[in-house]
Write an enzyme that holds these catalytic residues in place. Structure first.
Site, mmCIF file in Angstrom:
data_model
loop_
_atom_site.group_PDB
_atom_site.id
_atom_site.type_symbol
_atom_site.label_atom_id
_atom_site.label_comp_id
_atom_site.label_asym_id
_atom_site.label_seq_id
_atom_site.Cartn_x
_atom_site.Cartn_y
_atom_site.Cartn_z
ATOM 1 N N HIS A 156 0.828 -1.194 0.000
ATOM 2 C CA HIS A 156 0.000 0.000 0.000
ATOM 3 C C HIS A 156 0.871 1.256 0.000
ATOM 4 O O HIS A 156 2.089 1.185 0.159
ATOM 5 C CB HIS A 156 -0.923 0.027 1.220
ATOM 6 C CG HIS A 156 -2.074 -0.912 1.118
ATOM 7 N ND1 HIS A 156 -1.961 -2.257 1.396
ATOM 8 C CD2 HIS A 156 -3.374 -0.714 0.767
ATOM 9 C CE1 HIS A 156 -3.139 -2.840 1.224
ATOM 10 N NE2 HIS A 156 -4.010 -1.928 0.839
ATOM 11 N N LYS A 160 -0.129 4.648 4.806
ATOM 12 C CA LYS A 160 -0.971 3.685 5.518
ATOM 13 C C LYS A 160 -0.350 3.348 6.864
ATOM 14 O O LYS A 160 0.834 3.026 6.949
ATOM 15 C CB LYS A 160 -1.169 2.419 4.680
ATOM 16 C CG LYS A 160 -2.185 1.450 5.276
ATOM 17 C CD LYS A 160 -2.528 0.356 4.289
ATOM 18 C CE LYS A 160 -3.522 -0.640 4.860
ATOM 19 N NZ LYS A 160 -4.797 0.009 5.248
#
Length: 268
Positions: A156, A160
């Protein structure tokens, strides 16, 4: 109820997902009636920008939002799950829940709410991920833990804050369900240092972070003689918002219960 009359409330209005939800709700022909957020100025958004799509009321709390909405879409923080569950249960408002990282106590509160209202809960509202979860469960059942090691790799964007992702954990849970074992008993965190040989039956995770990658997930089933990989890659966060709105439209008129995206897509 037609989509044009469906009144949708958004919890986490000023966040990145909240703003995408506004677009998705309007594109679906529904109305955004209100929203709540921790800080109207987060992400550099002003009050006027938050409400630029029309009469979107910034509510003081979930109870106010629920009373003016036919359904509430909630992508917020795990700390809000219990109070939101209680408020939505009391007002009888359907709940589309995308918050992840819930504890056993949080999940019990969701289950209690689902006795009174429709709750559509998913770690990921993408249709593609929903199919990946279903296939991961079926592959877990077909590929025995004695022969096939299961590992999940996710990547990601660099902002995050949690790892592994909620979707990665959901994939792990699907594999465990397919193998008829308790996920908590076979989940193995990221490996580092002298961690010993891999144990038969465990489900391992690796979390990568970098750039602005929306979300990539792969579950690998590896034996001594072959490997099968099942992957999903999201190119735009809008896919999650569109799926949540689809769930919101589907929830209209449904009886109380705890549902997921398989129900929404007609796969159950």
């Amino acid at each position: 109820m037609s989509s044009h009359s469906l009144r949708v409330g958004i919890a986490g209005l000023s966040g990145r997902m909240g703003q995408m939800l506004v677009r998705s709700v309007l594109d679906a022909g529904c109305r955004v009636t209100g929203g709540i957020c921790r800080d109207p100025g987060e992400n550099g958004l002003s009050m006027n920008e938050l409400t630029r799509e029309g009469a979107i009321t910034l509510c003081a709390d979930m109870t106010q939002l629920a009373t003016m909405s036919d359904v509430v879409i909630d992508f917020t923080h795990v700390s809000t799950v219990i109070p939101h569950a209680e408020a939505l249960k009391d007002t009888g408002t359907p709940w589309i829940l995308g918050t992840t990282g819930l504890s056993e106590t949080d999940q019990k509160a969701v289950a209690v709410a689902a006795q009174s209202i429709p709750v559509v809960q998913a770690a990921n509202f993408s249709a593609g991920v929903t199919l990946v979860l279903r296939l991961a469960r079926e592959m877990g059942a077909a590929l025995s833990a004695e022969r096939f090691d299961a590992e999940i790799v996710e990547m990601h964007h660099r902002q995050k804050v949690d790892a592994p992702s909620g979707t990665a954990l959901a994939i792990g849970e699907a594999v465990a369900k397919g193998r008829d074992v308790t996920f908590a008993d076979v989940r193995t965190p990221a490996r580092e240092g002298q961690c010993g040989a891999r144990k038969t039956g465990e489900i391992g995770f690796a979390a990568l972070r970098g750039g602005q990658i929306v979300g990539e997930h792969t579950v690998l089933f590896t034996s001594a003689t072959e490997q099968i990989a099942l992957s999903h890659r999201a190119f735009d966060r809008r896919v999650f918002a569109d799926g949540a709105v689809q769930a919101a439209e589907w929830s209209a008129g449904k009886t109380a219960g705890l549902y997921n995206m398989e129900d929404v897509l007609g796969l159950t």
